[in-house]
Structure formats: structure tokens, C-alpha cells
Design an enzyme around this catalytic site. Structure first.
Site, short mmCIF file in Angstrom:
data_model
loop_
_atom_site.label_atom_id
_atom_site.label_comp_id
_atom_site.label_asym_id
_atom_site.label_seq_id
_atom_site.Cartn_x
_atom_site.Cartn_y
_atom_site.Cartn_z
CB VAL A 223 -0.94 0.00 1.23
CG1 VAL A 223 -1.71 1.33 1.31
CG2 VAL A 223 -1.93 -1.16 1.15
CB VAL B 99 -0.50 -3.73 4.38
CG1 VAL B 99 0.38 -2.98 3.40
CG2 VAL B 99 0.11 -5.09 4.68
CB ALA C 84 4.89 2.50 1.00
CE LYS C 85 5.65 -1.48 7.85
NZ LYS C 85 6.49 -0.57 8.64
N GLY C 86 4.22 -3.05 3.06
CA GLY C 86 3.85 -4.23 2.28
C GLY C 86 4.02 -5.46 3.13
#
Ligand code: NAD
Length: 419
Positions: free
Chosen positions: A61, A85, A106-108
Site C-alpha cells: 500500500v 498494511v 508505504a508498507k507491504g
């Protein structure tokens, strides 16, 4: 209607609501600030060692692209889903803005227990994840980093996979790499060191004698172990630690370097000592000077917040404290000094930023310079948070998040709305 759901996303949205009310942000601007720019969902098929095929769900995201590329970790854990996320990406945005980095959040992650698959399967999964993400990431689009369940080795596989597809080495595509593959000195230690540095600063301001002080750490991975190591170096006794396998307690202080050697070899604190074992549920409410939650989100709820017996709550993990607990902490702010996650654990992304800058310039710094600059940024953000909290009579978390939200909002408003 939104695709984001679950308790962690609800928590990030609720926290944002508090900040938006405090900053009197008009209703029609709120979704633009809160809702992520992009969400990518992928399936990662791999060959298992037994020849069968397994498919894992992965996510990334990207919250906003207003200030530059997005930046954020990659989590491998069974709990990972789109809502979690997205929440972590939103928190990254406020964090990067608070400390003045030119990034959105962001993060994943992948919904997988990395301890339940072999090293060969982990490499296949890491490489397939990055390969699926290639259309959506780039050194000036979205830069990944480690988080729970990933490490320097996974970052090296990500970097290698991306580079193979580009036909050249692109070290700046991820941070948190091994120093041998374009990483920076000081990144491995950066988050935990930053947590310990800020905790020490607060203890000094509260006139707590470090040589007589105690610390308790929940989670003994990258963040928890390096925070423990530095706190012990500052003279504190680390009297208890826990991880997914259990908890240890020793009133005279645990031997942190020995425990780190044990976890490096065995993967957890299990087996270190049968005599020192204690109830993991007792960890958060133990009497101590510094409590560092450094594992999962939402571990301190309203009930636990009532029972906390620490003087400094240094949030190493992202989102360890629920909004209900925040209300209790607000009532107890004379007893407990909160260093909120987006400040307390921001040393990680600060040094990731240094790694990205060094990779782009191909000019590498001494570790001492990395640390000096990290602490300078943390101290400045800490000062700004404390001044703001005092000025407006708001809790530290509100002050810290508001500074971050304001910066993102100002960038969005000055750039305008396209088209
Ligand atoms: P890690 O995978 O290295 O370590 C996680 C630790 O938490 C392990 O010791 C694990 O056993 C423990 N743990 C898991 N479930 C637990 C439970 N139920 N009770 C107690 N312990 C448990 O991960 P990390 O990189 O140290 O990240 C920890 C936290 O810090 C996460 O919230 C992460 O988002 C946050 N964080 C990490 C970084 C970074 O640079 N790695 C930066 C900022 C924030």
C-alpha cells in the site's frame, strides 16, 4: 465503501480523526489525507521443497506520493492483510513527515509465517514478491525496507531480483540491505538505538538515575534487541524480555549480548534458561522505568494501560497502543511519559533515508556520522513534539501526529488538486 478493513485500519482511521478534529481540518479534505493512493494485491506461487505448489497473498500500500517516493517496510507474518498494511503505510506517512524526510508512507507484506518455511522457500517467496511488485516500485516511486519477519537477507534478495530485471545493479531500490550489498553502516541497529537514545533523553529530563533504572522489552527481534543492548550500555538493568516463544525475567538484569547470540543461533529466546522463564502476560505490567513494546500492534489496550507500572513508555513497535489506552495514558501523563511510535521508532526510516541517499550518490559515510545525524534528527523532532504538546495542552501522540499531518496537508494544498 472501502477495501480497507480490520481493527488495525480502524485504529489508524480513529487516530487520524482525533488529529483532524484537533487541527480543524474540513470534512472534505479528510479522505484525501487519509485514504491510500494505491493498493496492490498479488498472489505469489512458489515450489515447496516437497515439490508441491503453494500460493501466498502479498500486499503493498502506497499512502501518498505528494512529497516524493513512498517508503516503508515489508512484513512477513500470518496476520498480514490489506487493512493492517494500509494502517502501517498511513503511520509511515505521519512519521516521515514528522522527522522531515522527503517521503510518503508505504508498507507491504505477505501473509506467511517465515519460521514455518525453509530458507529456500523463503528466498523463492521473497524473489517472487519483488518480481510481482516491479511495475509498481522504483528508487523514485516506492522504496522497500525490512519489518517484522524480514531482514537484511530478504532485502538483498529483493535488490538482486529487481536488479536482474533492470540489467544493472540498483541498490537504491531497497534499504536495510547488508553492508556488503550497498547497505549503510548503522541501519541494523538504527531503530533500537533511536528508541534507547530517546528513552535516555527522557530519563535524564525526569532526573532518573540510569545506573539505578530498569527496562522491560516485549519482542526481542531487530528493534527490541538493539534497544535492550543500548539501554544496558547506558547502565540500565534489562530485567525482562519476551518474544513469540516466551519470556525471561532476572531482577539483577539479563545478559543481553549473550541473549542476542542465543537468538541469532536458535531463532528465539527459547532454551536460553529454564530458571529465568516467566509469564509472557506479565511483561507489559511489570514495574520498571522504561517499557519498550517492540513486537505487535494493539498490545496495550485500555485495561493494560490502567495497570502499566513504567515511568517511560517507549514505543518501539508500530501501533502498540490502542486509542482506548491513549485516553487512559492522557489521564496518567504525569506518571508515564509517552514517546509515541512515530517518533520513537523513526530512527529506522531516518537511517534508511541515509542509505538511499548514499546509494544514489555512491558515497558512503562512517558509522559515527550516520549515528550523529540520526540522533540530531530525533532530538529535533522530540523538541518540536514536546513544545507543541505543552503549547496546546495535548498528549504527545496528538502533537507528534499533528506535526506530520500538517506537513502532508500543507504539501497537498500548495501543490493543488490535479487536474
Ligand atoms: P522482528 O521480526 O525482527 O522481531 C519481532 C519480535 O517480536 C520477535 O522477537 C518475535 O518473536 C516477537 N514477537 C512476535 N509476536 C510476539 C508476541 N505475541 N509477544 C511477544 N513477542 C512477539 O521485527 P522488528 O523489525 O524488530 O519489528 C518489531 C516492531 O517494530 C514492529 O511493530 C515493526 O513494525 C516495528 N518497527 C521496525 C523497524 C525496523 O527497522 N525493523 C522500524 C520501525 C518500526
Amino acid at each position: 465503501m472501502t477495501v480497507y478493513s480490520g481493527p488495525v485500519f480502524a485504529m489508524a482511521a480513529k487516530q487520524f480523526g482525533v488529529i483532524a478534529d484537533y487541527l480543524a481540518i474540513p470534512a472534505d479534505e479528510r479522505d484525501r489525507l487519509l485514504m491510500p493512493k494505491r493498493a496492490i494485491t498479488i498472489s505469489c506461487p512458489i515450489h515447496r521443497d516437497d515439490g508441491s505448489i503453494a500460493v501466498f497473498e502479498g500486499y503493498r500500500v502506497q499512502h501518498h506520493l505528494t512529497l516524493g517516493p513512498t517508503k516503508g517496510g515489508t512484513r512477513f507474518a500470518p496476520s498480514v492483510d490489506l487493512g493492517e498494511v494500509a494502517a502501517l503505510a498511513i503511520w509511515m506517512s505521519w512519521k516521515c513527515a514528522l522527522v522531515g524526510l522527503p517521503y510518503g508512507g508505504a508498507k507491504g507484506g505477505i501473509a506467511v509465517d517465515p519460521r514455518a518455511i525453509s530458507k529456500h522457500e523463503l528466498e523463492a517467496l521473497s524473489r517472487r514478491y519483488m518480481q510481482e511488485m516491479i511495475p509498481f516500485v522504483g528508487p523514485h516511486v516506492d522504496v522497500m525496507a525490512p519489518d517484522m519477519g524480514t531482514n537484511e537477507q530478504v532485502m538483498a534478495w529483493f535488490m538482486d531480483t529487481y536488479s536482474m530485471y533492470q540489467g544493472r545493479t540498483v541498490t537504491e531500490i531497497v534499504t536495510g540491505k547488508p553492508v556488503a550489498s550497498g547497505g549503510t553502516l548503522g541501519r541494523r541497529e538504527a531503530t533500537g538505538r533511536g528508541v534507547a537514545h530517546l528513552a535516555k533523553r527522557v530519563m535524564n529530563e525526569l532526573a532518573i538515575d540510569l545506573s539505578d533504572a530498569t527496562a522491560v522489552i516485549q519482542g526481542f527481534g531487530n528493534v527490541g534487541s538493539y534497544a535492550a543492548l543500548d539501554l544496558q550500555r547506558f547502565g540500565l538493568k534489562v530485567i525482562a524480555v519476551s518474544d513469540h516463544s516466551g519470556a525471561l525475567h532476572r531482577a539483577e538484569g539479563l545478559d543481553i549480548p549473550a541473549l542476542m547470540r542465543h537468538t541469532a543461533e536458535h531463532g528465539s529466546i527459547a532454551g536460553f534458561s529454564s530458571e529465568l522463564q516467566c509469564d509472557p502476560d506479565s511483561i507489559l505490567t511489570m514495574e520498571c522505568d522504561v517499557l519498550v513494546p517492540a513486537a505487535m500492534e494493539r498490545v496495550i489496550d485500555g485495561g493494560i494501560a490502567q495497570q502499566l507500572r513504567c515511568r517511560v513508555l517507549a514505543e518501539g513497535a508500530n501501533g502498540p497502543t490502542t486509542p482506548d489506552a491513549d485516553l487512559i495514558l492522557e489521564q496518567r501523563q504525569d506518571e508515564i511519559f509517552l514517546i509515541p511510535d512515530i517518533l520513537c521508532n523513526s530512527g529506522g526510516v531516518v537511517v534508511s533515508y541515509f542509505e538511499w541517499v548514499q546509494d544514489l550518490q555512491q558515497l558512503f559515510w562512517e558509522e559515527e556520522e550516520v549515528m550523529r545525524r540520526e540522533y540530531q534528527i530525533l532530538d529535533r523532532a522530540f523538541d518540536q513534539m514536546v513544545i507543541r504538546a505543552k503549547r496546546d495542552g495535548v498528549p504527545h501522540r496528538t502533537a507528534a501526529m499533528a506535526i506530520g499531518v500538517e506537513k502532508v496537508r500543507a504539501a497537498k494544498n500548495t501543490r493543488g488538486l490535479f487536474p
